[in-house]
Every structure is written in C-alpha cells, then in structure tokens.
Design a protein around this motif. Structure first.
Motif, PDB file in Angstrom:
ATOM      1  N   ASN A   1     -13.278  -3.239  -0.780  1.00 17.48           N
ATOM      2  CA  ASN A   1     -12.567  -3.224   0.494  1.00 17.48           C
ATOM      3  C   ASN A   1     -12.552  -1.815   1.078  1.00 17.48           C
ATOM      4  OD1 ASN A   1     -10.615  -5.400  -1.322  1.00 17.48           O
ATOM      5  ND2 ASN A   1     -11.633  -6.094   0.535  1.00 17.48           N
ATOM      6  N   ALA A   2     -12.936  -1.705   2.364  1.00 15.38           N
ATOM      7  CA  ALA A   2     -12.902  -0.433   3.106  1.00 15.38           C
ATOM      8  C   ALA A   2     -13.779   0.629   2.452  1.00 15.38           C
ATOM      9  CB  ALA A   2     -11.467   0.065   3.250  1.00 15.38           C
ATOM     10  N   MET A   3     -14.994   0.244   2.064  1.00 11.28           N
ATOM     11  CA  MET A   3     -15.952   1.215   1.533  1.00 11.28           C
ATOM     12  C   MET A   3     -17.370   0.691   1.731  1.00 11.28           C
ATOM     13  SD  MET A   3     -15.606   0.740  -2.629  1.00 11.28           S
ATOM     14  CE  MET A   3     -13.929   1.378  -2.633  1.00 11.28           C
ATOM     15  N   THR A   4     -18.346   1.586   1.623  1.00 12.76           N
ATOM     16  CA  THR A   4     -19.736   1.188   1.800  1.00 12.76           C
ATOM     17  C   THR A   4     -20.145   0.212   0.694  1.00 12.76           C
ATOM     18  OG1 THR A   4     -20.254   3.288   0.698  1.00 12.76           O
ATOM     19  CG2 THR A   4     -20.594   3.174   3.074  1.00 12.76           C
ATOM     20  N   PRO A   5     -20.783  -0.890   1.081  1.00 10.57           N
ATOM     21  CA  PRO A   5     -21.117  -1.937   0.117  1.00 10.57           C
ATOM     22  C   PRO A   5     -22.362  -1.612  -0.706  1.00 10.57           C
ATOM     23  CG  PRO A   5     -21.894  -2.565   2.282  1.00 10.57           C
ATOM     24  CD  PRO A   5     -21.149  -1.271   2.461  1.00 10.57           C
ATOM     25  N   LEU A   6     -22.604  -2.433  -1.701  1.00  9.73           N
ATOM     26  CA  LEU A   6     -23.811  -2.329  -2.512  1.00  9.73           C
ATOM     27  C   LEU A   6     -24.949  -3.069  -1.832  1.00  9.73           C
ATOM     28  CD1 LEU A   6     -25.312  -1.761  -5.211  1.00  9.73           C
ATOM     29  CD2 LEU A   6     -24.308  -3.884  -6.089  1.00  9.73           C
ATOM     30  N   LYS A   7     -26.018  -2.324  -1.496  1.00 12.10           N
ATOM     31  CA  LYS A   7     -27.209  -2.923  -0.909  1.00 12.10           C
ATOM     32  C   LYS A   7     -28.415  -2.566  -1.776  1.00 12.10           C
ATOM     33  CE  LYS A   7     -25.528  -2.681   3.883  1.00 12.10           C
ATOM     34  NZ  LYS A   7     -25.821  -2.176   5.251  1.00 12.10           N
ATOM     35  N   SER A   8     -29.539  -3.222  -1.510  1.00 16.04           N
ATOM     36  CA  SER A   8     -30.705  -3.047  -2.368  1.00 16.04           C
ATOM     37  C   SER A   8     -31.201  -1.608  -2.411  1.00 16.04           C
ATOM     38  CB  SER A   8     -31.845  -3.968  -1.906  1.00 16.04           C
ATOM     39  OG  SER A   8     -32.194  -3.700  -0.550  1.00 16.04           O
ATOM     40  N   ARG A   9     -31.216  -0.929  -1.300  1.00 16.75           N
ATOM     41  CA  ARG A   9     -31.716   0.434  -1.258  1.00 16.75           C
ATOM     42  C   ARG A   9     -30.635   1.463  -0.924  1.00 16.75           C
ATOM     43  NH1 ARG A   9     -35.413  -2.872   0.851  1.00 16.75           N
ATOM     44  NH2 ARG A   9     -34.683  -2.577   2.992  1.00 16.75           N
ATOM     45  N   GLU A  10     -29.430   0.992  -0.680  1.00 17.70           N
ATOM     46  CA  GLU A  10     -28.304   1.883  -0.402  1.00 17.70           C
ATOM     47  C   GLU A  10     -27.114   1.419  -1.236  1.00 17.70           C
ATOM     48  OE1 GLU A  10     -27.615   1.851   3.790  1.00 17.70           O
ATOM     49  OE2 GLU A  10     -29.602   2.632   4.288  1.00 17.70           O
ATOM     50  N   PRO A  11     -26.965   1.950  -2.451  1.00 14.87           N
ATOM     51  CA  PRO A  11     -25.917   1.454  -3.353  1.00 14.87           C
ATOM     52  C   PRO A  11     -24.496   1.681  -2.854  1.00 14.87           C
ATOM     53  CG  PRO A  11     -27.587   2.684  -4.548  1.00 14.87           C
ATOM     54  CD  PRO A  11     -27.843   2.918  -3.101  1.00 14.87           C
ATOM     55  N   GLY A  12     -24.292   2.724  -2.038  1.00 11.68           N
ATOM     56  CA  GLY A  12     -22.984   2.976  -1.455  1.00 11.68           C
ATOM     57  C   GLY A  12     -21.912   3.290  -2.483  1.00 11.68           C
TER      58      GLY A  12
END
Length: 392
Positions: free
Chosen positions: A223-234
């Motif tokens: 919640n309220a943070m950059t999510p986990l994506k395939s090339r951008e772990p965040g």
C-alpha cells in the motif's frame, strides 16, 4: 482498572505459548512486573501467590507498531494523554499490551505535541504506550494516500533533532527515501530512531540504498509504494528481496488480497512479516463516519474510505488480524501469534522486553479462549479484564 498488583505471583491453568513453542502443565512466575520463570507446575514452591486462570492459552501480549486511533479517539485529532489512554485501553481489550501511537502527516505543532504527549505517557508509566510512530510528513506526495498534501514536508538536520528527541521508548519514522538527503537515514538511526520505508515512489535501487544506510523495514507493504513489476521491482521488490528488513501488513481483506499476502510470506525471510492494525478512531466503537483534515471518512463493514474510495486506515485490532491470517493464509496459530508479538518486538529491537514469555521479559501477556477471544491481559504484571469477554 487493574487489580491490586502483587509482588510475586504465579499464573496457573492455561497452556503457555512462549514465542518459541507451546507448553502444558507449566506456570509463569512474575516478580515486580517481570517474568521470573516459566517452570513445570509441580516445581512451584510455597510463598508464591497462585492465580488460577482456568484454561485457554496464555501468550505474549500483542505489540502493534501502527495505531492511529481506536474507541473514538484519533491521535492526530488530539495528540494528548487522554487520547493515548483511550487508544491504549481500547486495543488492550483485544490483546494489544504495547503499541506505538501513530501520527499521520500533520503540522509541526502537532508533531511536537505528539512527541511530548508520548514522552509524558511513558514517564507516567501509562499502560501500553512504548513509543511513537511518525508516519510522515517526510513522504512522497505521489504516494500520499490520505495524507494531506499541504502537510508533506522536506526533512533536514534540524528536523532530525526533533525526530530523535523522544529519548524514551521507541521512535519509528516512515519516510520516502527518494525524498531524504543522503546520510540523514544513517544520522537518525545512529540516534536510535527506527526508519521504515513507506508512502514512497522509490525505485528498487533507491530503496536498497536506504536499507544499506540503516532503514529497517517497510510500512504497510503493497500500500502506497511502488509495486513489483517484471523489470522494475520497486519498493515491494526491495522488501521481498532483502533478508534482514521487516515489513508490516494490514490483514483485513481490504488492503491486500490474501493470495498476494501468501506470496509475500513465501518470498520473505522467516520472522520478518509482522501484523499491524493501522487502526483508525472507528475501531471498536459505533462510528459510521469520522473527520480527517476536513474530509469525511466513511466506515462500512470495517472498511474506511474517503468519498472517492481511497482507503483510510482500518478498524482492525491485532486479534482480528491473527484470526484473518489463520483463516485466509493457512498459517498456524503459533506463527500468527508470533507475527503479532514476537516479530514486531524483534523489528524494533525490544525482544528482551516484549514478544516472549520467558525469564527477564516484561509480564505483558494475553489470555485467549479456544475461539481466540481475549479473556484478559497483563501489562507489566498488572491484570486487566477484557471489557468484551466471550466476544469479538
């Protein structure tokens, strides 16, 4: 109110979950508010007052690192002793024997008053208040949630002095690392402040640098943070990838899907996932709305939202969260209890005081029945009956 304290006593009857394992036919000996021993029942000698608790399960009292309110009280609305007492009393009835009252981003005057109130509460030995969580205002406006944009501020060395000024108990501060000058996280942690990453638009790399600089955890994962994506772990990727940091989760069925929580728990190092309530004033009281920064927050079936549907905290207690993760995440009772007591104590470095039933720890305990209803609690050796025995 607590019963009159006794200098040395033994608690007898229930099974005992120590934080490690569950014991039968044992008793907990308390001396001056500290656990003196956990021993087989037949080893208790004469001269000790025995308290028969009947059956049930005696466990470490719950420790909640994020509590905005409860019982109609809101720390942001009135950062004073009366509010702290109401919040603590409310959550103690549901097993929370220690908590960090949490201040959402506000004015500098509110921040100063909150720290002063907590300092006084701890000095007065108010049951349950063990520090403060400052959730902002040093966060990213793009991930602010219900935090008022006008209250979001930049952080500098002068502010750092204020954040480290509590001097007693625990100070936990949630920051967006991409908004913090280099070296300031280390400065704060060197002064004993615990740092969590949250309300952040940080990249994986930025979050990882903050962890290397001393940040210890993540506020309400997903919640309220950059999510986990395939090339951008965040931020989420950094939280799951790092072996030493902890993360808090709001296990209410609204903030995070149970499948997502199961994946997170599978990915994370054992012992690093903790339950938090993020409780708001509507927790355990009859409120259908409450005010936040001039905006009406609506409460429907335990879900707190703004008019546009933005989540605004919860009405959870840690007892509710324990039941949720057992029923929806297939966790054992013992692991769920650790997530509400042992792991948060370790997260803030206070495992020698809280989170375990063992010699030397504070006598902060909760007695549960077979349905996990709270029968009573003990705080520093003082006994408190639940105001809601036999029910949730």
């Amino acid at each position: 109110m607590p019963y009159p304290p006794k200098r040395v006593l033994s608690l007898d009857g229930p099974k005992i979950f120590t934080g490690f394992d569950t014991l039968e036919d044992h008793t907990v000996v308390i001396s001056d508010g500290i656990i003196d021993a956990v021993v087989p029942r037949d080893q208790i000698g004469s001269g000790i007052d025995k308290v028969d608790l009947g059956g049930g399960l005696l466990a470490p009292g719950f420790l909640d690192l994020q509590v905005n309110g409860g019982g109609g009280a809101f720390f942001n609305g009135s950062p004073d002793l009366h509010t702290l007492e109401t919040i603590s009393n409310t959550h103690r009835c549901y097993g929370t024997t220690a908590l960090l009252p949490t201040l959402i981003s506000g004015t500098s005057e509110t921040l100063t008053a909150a720290i002063a109130a907590v300092r006084t509460a701890i000095g007065n030995k108010m049951p349950g208040i063990v520090g403060v969580h400052l959730e902002g205002p040093y966060i990213n406006a793009h991930r602010r949630g219900i935090h008022a944009k006008e209250h979001i501020a930049s952080i500098n060395s002068d502010v750092a002095e204020l954040l480290a000024s509590l001097e007693v108990g625990t100070t936990l501060v949630t920051v967006a690392p991409e908004c913090v000058p280099k070296g300031l996280i280390r400065q704060l942690t060197d002064h004993g402040v615990c740092i969590a990453i949250g309300h952040s638009n940080a990249t994986y790399e930025e979050a990882s640098i903050a962890l290397a600089e001393g940040a210890q955890g993540f506020t309400h994962l997903f919640n309220a943070m950059t999510p986990l994506k395939s090339r951008e772990p965040g931020c989420v990727g950094a939280a799951l990838d790092d072996e030493t940091s902890w993360f808090g989760i709001i296990a209410d069925g609204y903030h995070v899907h149970p499948a997502t929580l199961r994946v997170a728990l599978s990915a994370k190092t054992s012992g690093k996932a903790i339950l938090i309530s993020d409780a708001m004033p509507a927790t355990k009281c009859n409120m259908s709305t409450f005010d936040w920064n001039g905006e009406t927050i609506h409460v429907d079936d335990g879900r707190c939202t703004t008019i546009d549907g933005t989540l605004a905290g919860s009405t959870l207690t840690l007892r509710d969260a324990i039941v949720y993760v057992i029923e929806n995440l297939n966790l054992s009772l013992e692991e769920a209890l650790r997530m509400a007591s042992t792991y948060p104590a370790e997260a803030i470095g206070r495992q020698d005081e809280f989170g375990y039933v063992r010699k030397g720890n504070h006598a902060n305990l909760v007695l549960l029945d077979e349905r996990l209803n709270v029968i009573e609690t003990w705080v520093e050796g003082d006994r408190f009956q639940s105001r809601n025995p036999g029910g949730v």
